[in-house]
Design a protein around this motif. Structure first.
Motif, PDB file in Angstrom:
ATOM      1  N   SER A  51      -6.474 -10.422  32.075  1.00 23.93           N
ATOM      2  CA  SER A  51      -5.102 -10.933  32.074  1.00 23.93           C
ATOM      3  C   SER A  51      -4.091  -9.808  32.243  1.00 23.93           C
ATOM      4  O   SER A  51      -3.135  -9.926  33.013  1.00 23.93           O
ATOM      5  CB  SER A  51      -4.807 -11.695  30.781  1.00 23.93           C
TER       6      SER A  51
ATOM      7  N   SER B  79       2.077 -17.515  40.232  1.00 24.54           N
ATOM      8  CA  SER B  79       1.309 -18.441  39.383  1.00 24.54           C
ATOM      9  C   SER B  79       0.204 -17.707  38.616  1.00 24.54           C
ATOM     10  O   SER B  79      -0.072 -18.036  37.461  1.00 24.54           O
ATOM     11  CB  SER B  79       0.722 -19.580  40.216  1.00 24.54           C
TER      12      SER B  79
ATOM     13  N   ARG C   9       1.984 -15.895  35.752  1.00 27.91           N
ATOM     14  CA  ARG C   9       2.395 -16.840  34.700  1.00 27.91           C
ATOM     15  C   ARG C   9       1.199 -17.214  33.838  1.00 27.91           C
ATOM     16  O   ARG C   9       1.266 -17.210  32.608  1.00 27.91           O
ATOM     17  CB  ARG C   9       3.009 -18.080  35.361  1.00 27.91           C
ATOM     18  N   GLU C  10       0.082 -17.531  34.478  1.00 28.81           N
ATOM     19  CA  GLU C  10      -1.128 -17.915  33.751  1.00 28.81           C
ATOM     20  C   GLU C  10      -1.656 -16.748  32.915  1.00 28.81           C
ATOM     21  O   GLU C  10      -2.028 -16.925  31.750  1.00 28.81           O
ATOM     22  CB  GLU C  10      -2.198 -18.384  34.736  1.00 28.81           C
TER      23      GLU C  10
ATOM     24  N   THR D 265       0.067 -14.205  31.783  1.00 26.81           N
ATOM     25  CA  THR D 265       1.019 -13.959  30.693  1.00 26.81           C
ATOM     26  C   THR D 265       0.736 -14.898  29.527  1.00 26.81           C
ATOM     27  O   THR D 265       0.687 -14.471  28.372  1.00 26.81           O
ATOM     28  CB  THR D 265       2.472 -14.134  31.181  1.00 26.81           C
ATOM     29  N   ASP D 266       0.530 -16.170  29.837  1.00 27.51           N
ATOM     30  CA  ASP D 266       0.210 -17.145  28.788  1.00 27.51           C
ATOM     31  C   ASP D 266      -1.087 -16.779  28.072  1.00 27.51           C
ATOM     32  O   ASP D 266      -1.176 -16.877  26.845  1.00 27.51           O
ATOM     33  CB  ASP D 266       0.114 -18.557  29.378  1.00 27.51           C
ATOM     34  N   GLU D 267      -2.085 -16.335  28.840  1.00 22.81           N
ATOM     35  CA  GLU D 267      -3.361 -15.932  28.237  1.00 22.81           C
ATOM     36  C   GLU D 267      -3.178 -14.710  27.336  1.00 22.81           C
ATOM     37  O   GLU D 267      -3.749 -14.658  26.242  1.00 22.81           O
ATOM     38  CB  GLU D 267      -4.385 -15.610  29.326  1.00 22.81           C
TER      39      GLU D 267
ATOM     40  N   ILE E  12      -0.478 -13.801  25.759  1.00 29.17           N
ATOM     41  CA  ILE E  12       0.231 -14.230  24.551  1.00 29.17           C
ATOM     42  C   ILE E  12      -0.751 -14.851  23.565  1.00 29.17           C
ATOM     43  O   ILE E  12      -0.715 -14.564  22.368  1.00 29.17           O
ATOM     44  CB  ILE E  12       1.392 -15.182  24.894  1.00 29.17           C
ATOM     45  N   GLU E  13      -1.656 -15.687  24.075  1.00 27.48           N
ATOM     46  CA  GLU E  13      -2.672 -16.300  23.206  1.00 27.48           C
ATOM     47  C   GLU E  13      -3.577 -15.229  22.589  1.00 27.48           C
ATOM     48  O   GLU E  13      -3.922 -15.305  21.410  1.00 27.48           O
ATOM     49  CB  GLU E  13      -3.512 -17.315  23.996  1.00 27.48           C
TER      50      GLU E  13
ATOM     51  N   CYS F 290       8.179 -11.823  32.851  1.00 31.24           N
ATOM     52  CA  CYS F 290       6.877 -11.855  32.159  1.00 31.24           C
ATOM     53  C   CYS F 290       6.710 -10.650  31.252  1.00 31.24           C
ATOM     54  O   CYS F 290       6.248 -10.777  30.123  1.00 31.24           O
ATOM     55  CB  CYS F 290       5.740 -11.930  33.173  1.00 31.24           C
TER      56      CYS F 290
ATOM     57  N   GLU G 234       8.857 -11.185  28.236  1.00 28.77           N
ATOM     58  CA  GLU G 234       8.278 -12.187  27.344  1.00 28.77           C
ATOM     59  C   GLU G 234       7.132 -11.593  26.523  1.00 28.77           C
ATOM     60  O   GLU G 234       7.039 -11.808  25.311  1.00 28.77           O
ATOM     61  CB  GLU G 234       7.784 -13.373  28.167  1.00 28.77           C
ATOM     62  N   LEU G 235       6.274 -10.825  27.172  1.00 31.02           N
ATOM     63  CA  LEU G 235       5.167 -10.191  26.455  1.00 31.02           C
ATOM     64  C   LEU G 235       5.673  -9.177  25.436  1.00 31.02           C
ATOM     65  O   LEU G 235       5.168  -9.117  24.310  1.00 31.02           O
ATOM     66  CB  LEU G 235       4.218  -9.506  27.443  1.00 31.02           C
TER      67      LEU G 235
END
Length: 87
Positions: A9, A21, A24-25, A27-29, A31-32, A74, A77-78
């Motif tokens: 990621s 895309s 974005r994916e 970044t979400d991973e 964050i998790e 991104c 956000e991170l």
């Protein structure tokens, strides 16, 4: 210490060849992963070092990069998630 920066990621987020895309994916991973690390950490010192190192690398990438506005969002956000988890 480099645990987060060695994930797929992170490589996607830091690559200039990644699509919006994919970033974005990824970044979400990330964050998790950050939230999971924070919740499961038993050694606060190690966790602090991992997150601080990751934030430093993100800031360096953001300063070096003349990339799209989306990348900056991104990265920001991170960084925000890392800052909150470091508190």
């Amino acid at each position: 210490m480099k645990r987060l920066t060695q994930t797929d990621s992170f490589r996607i987020v830091s690559s200039k060849s990644s699509s919006a895309s994919e970033i974005r994916e990824a970044t979400d991973e990330l964050i998790e992963i950050i939230l999971g690390l924070s919740d499961s950490a038993t050694d606060d010192t190690t966790l602090f070092r991992i997150m601080n190192y990751t934030r430093f690398i993100l800031q360096t990438l953001q300063k070096k990069s003349l990339c799209k506005f989306f990348y900056s969002l991104c990265f920001s956000e991170l960084e925000q998630v890392l800052s909150i988890e470091l508190e």
